[in-house]
Design a protein around this motif. Structure first.
Motif, mmCIF file in Angstrom:
data_model
loop_
_atom_site.group_PDB
_atom_site.id
_atom_site.type_symbol
_atom_site.label_atom_id
_atom_site.label_comp_id
_atom_site.label_asym_id
_atom_site.label_seq_id
_atom_site.Cartn_x
_atom_site.Cartn_y
_atom_site.Cartn_z
ATOM 1 N N GLY A 133 0.857 -1.177 0.000
ATOM 2 C CA GLY A 133 0.000 0.000 0.000
ATOM 3 C C GLY A 133 0.895 1.228 0.000
ATOM 4 O O GLY A 133 1.905 1.264 0.710
ATOM 5 N N VAL A 134 0.551 2.213 -0.805
ATOM 6 C CA VAL A 134 1.331 3.446 -0.904
ATOM 7 C C VAL A 134 0.370 4.615 -0.902
ATOM 8 O O VAL A 134 -0.689 4.568 -1.536
ATOM 9 N N ILE A 135 0.746 5.668 -0.195
ATOM 10 C CA ILE A 135 0.052 6.940 -0.331
ATOM 11 C C ILE A 135 1.110 7.972 -0.706
ATOM 12 O O ILE A 135 2.187 8.009 -0.122
ATOM 13 N N GLU A 136 0.803 8.729 -1.756
ATOM 14 C CA GLU A 136 1.696 9.793 -2.190
ATOM 15 C C GLU A 136 0.837 11.006 -2.523
ATOM 16 O O GLU A 136 -0.087 10.908 -3.337
ATOM 17 N N GLU A 137 1.154 12.114 -1.849
ATOM 18 C CA GLU A 137 0.409 13.355 -2.081
ATOM 19 C C GLU A 137 -1.104 13.122 -2.009
ATOM 20 O O GLU A 137 -1.864 13.662 -2.803
ATOM 21 N N GLY A 138 -1.538 12.266 -1.039
ATOM 22 C CA GLY A 138 -2.961 12.049 -0.798
ATOM 23 C C GLY A 138 -3.618 10.991 -1.663
ATOM 24 O O GLY A 138 -4.786 10.684 -1.475
ATOM 25 N N ARG A 176 7.829 14.848 -2.516
ATOM 26 C CA ARG A 176 6.414 14.499 -2.388
ATOM 27 C C ARG A 176 6.181 13.737 -1.077
ATOM 28 O O ARG A 176 6.932 12.831 -0.726
ATOM 29 N N TRP A 177 5.103 14.097 -0.389
ATOM 30 C CA TRP A 177 4.731 13.411 0.846
ATOM 31 C C TRP A 177 4.264 12.007 0.520
ATOM 32 O O TRP A 177 3.433 11.812 -0.363
ATOM 33 N N HIS A 178 4.797 11.014 1.253
ATOM 34 C CA HIS A 178 4.445 9.629 0.991
ATOM 35 C C HIS A 178 4.765 8.734 2.185
ATOM 36 O O HIS A 178 5.496 9.126 3.083
ATOM 37 N N THR A 179 4.222 7.545 2.144
ATOM 38 C CA THR A 179 4.643 6.439 2.993
ATOM 39 C C THR A 179 4.129 5.166 2.355
ATOM 40 O O THR A 179 3.403 5.209 1.353
ATOM 41 N N PHE A 180 4.515 4.022 2.921
ATOM 42 C CA PHE A 180 4.021 2.751 2.404
ATOM 43 C C PHE A 180 3.866 1.760 3.537
ATOM 44 O O PHE A 180 4.407 1.949 4.621
ATOM 45 N N TRP A 181 3.104 0.685 3.263
ATOM 46 C CA TRP A 181 2.794 -0.310 4.288
ATOM 47 C C TRP A 181 2.477 -1.643 3.625
ATOM 48 O O TRP A 181 2.270 -1.715 2.417
ATOM 49 N N ASN A 182 2.442 -2.675 4.473
ATOM 50 C CA ASN A 182 2.006 -3.983 4.018
ATOM 51 C C ASN A 182 0.483 -3.967 4.049
ATOM 52 O O ASN A 182 -0.120 -3.936 5.111
ATOM 53 N N ALA A 183 -0.126 -3.984 2.875
ATOM 54 C CA ALA A 183 -1.581 -3.896 2.760
ATOM 55 C C ALA A 183 -2.243 -5.272 2.729
ATOM 56 O O ALA A 183 -3.444 -5.362 2.485
ATOM 57 N N GLY A 184 -1.470 -6.321 2.971
ATOM 58 C CA GLY A 184 -2.021 -7.671 2.901
ATOM 59 C C GLY A 184 -1.883 -8.427 4.200
ATOM 60 O O GLY A 184 -1.447 -7.894 5.226
ATOM 61 N N ASP A 185 -2.241 -9.703 4.131
ATOM 62 C CA ASP A 185 -2.191 -10.582 5.298
ATOM 63 C C ASP A 185 -0.954 -11.472 5.301
ATOM 64 O O ASP A 185 -0.762 -12.261 6.218
ATOM 65 N N ASP A 186 -0.125 -11.360 4.253
ATOM 66 C CA ASP A 186 1.115 -12.124 4.159
ATOM 67 C C ASP A 186 2.294 -11.171 4.228
ATOM 68 O O ASP A 186 2.133 -9.954 4.127
ATOM 69 N N GLU A 187 3.479 -11.726 4.383
ATOM 70 C CA GLU A 187 4.697 -10.921 4.418
ATOM 71 C C GLU A 187 4.842 -10.111 3.125
ATOM 72 O O GLU A 187 4.558 -10.601 2.036
ATOM 73 N N LEU A 188 5.286 -8.870 3.268
ATOM 74 C CA LEU A 188 5.587 -8.003 2.128
ATOM 75 C C LEU A 188 7.096 -7.923 1.979
ATOM 76 O O LEU A 188 7.809 -7.660 2.959
#
Length: 163
Positions: free
Chosen positions: A72-77, A94-106
């Motif tokens: 999962g990524v969010i960049e500039e909203g 640019r403002w951003h972050t990311f995450w594991n958007a699933g139920d398994d290892e990313l």
């Protein structure tokens, strides 16, 4: 730094690893080995793990290539998801972050151009790391980066992320 003769190879299971299970970085190529041109870091995140607070870099562009799992990524909203074989560009400024958007290892390969901010990852990692919400803004500033905890918390709540 002198470049040794022959190809630079980091085999599976090699490379310096920081962090703890569920949130690890494996350093494949640091900026010192590329005369500052690039760094390659494999990030491994457990389910629903946020990689970092909302932030932006003034010096680096980041390219995230998904090896396994759902990013999962969010960049500039704008929020997106990416899956294995996808690449997400996160340009400097640019403002951003990311995450594991699933139920398994990313697992993702982070390509940082030019290299340098990977040194911040090391400083923040694992037991004895320098991470604290109170100290992170000043530490990030040393690397030309800014963080925004206020913008991070709605994302954490919306997706039930671990932070």
């Amino acid at each position: 730094m002198d470049t040794p003769a022959g190809p630079h190879v980091v085999r599976a299971g090699e490379g310096d690893v920081t962090g703890e299970p569920g949130f690890q970085d494996r350093y494949l190529l640091e900026s010192a080995a590329s005369s500052g041109r690039v760094a390659l870091v494999e990030h491994v995140l457990g389910p629903k793990m946020l990689a970092a607070p909302m932030h932006r870099h003034s010096r680096e562009d980041e390219y995230t290539f998904v090896l396994a799992g759902t990013l999962g990524v969010i960049e500039e909203g704008i929020e997106i998801r990416a899956t294995p074989g996808d690449m997400v560009a996160k340009p400097r400024g640019r403002w951003h972050t990311f995450w594991n958007a699933g139920d398994d290892e990313l697992r993702v390969l982070e390509i940082i151009v030019p290299g340098g901010v990977e040194a911040l990852f090391r400083r923040l990692a694992g037991p004895g790391g320098e991470y604290s919400p109170d100290t992170l803004p000043a530490l990030a500033a040393e690397y030309g980066a800014e963080v925004d905890f206020e913008a991070t918390m709605p994302l954490v709540e919306r997706h039930g992320l671990l932070f």
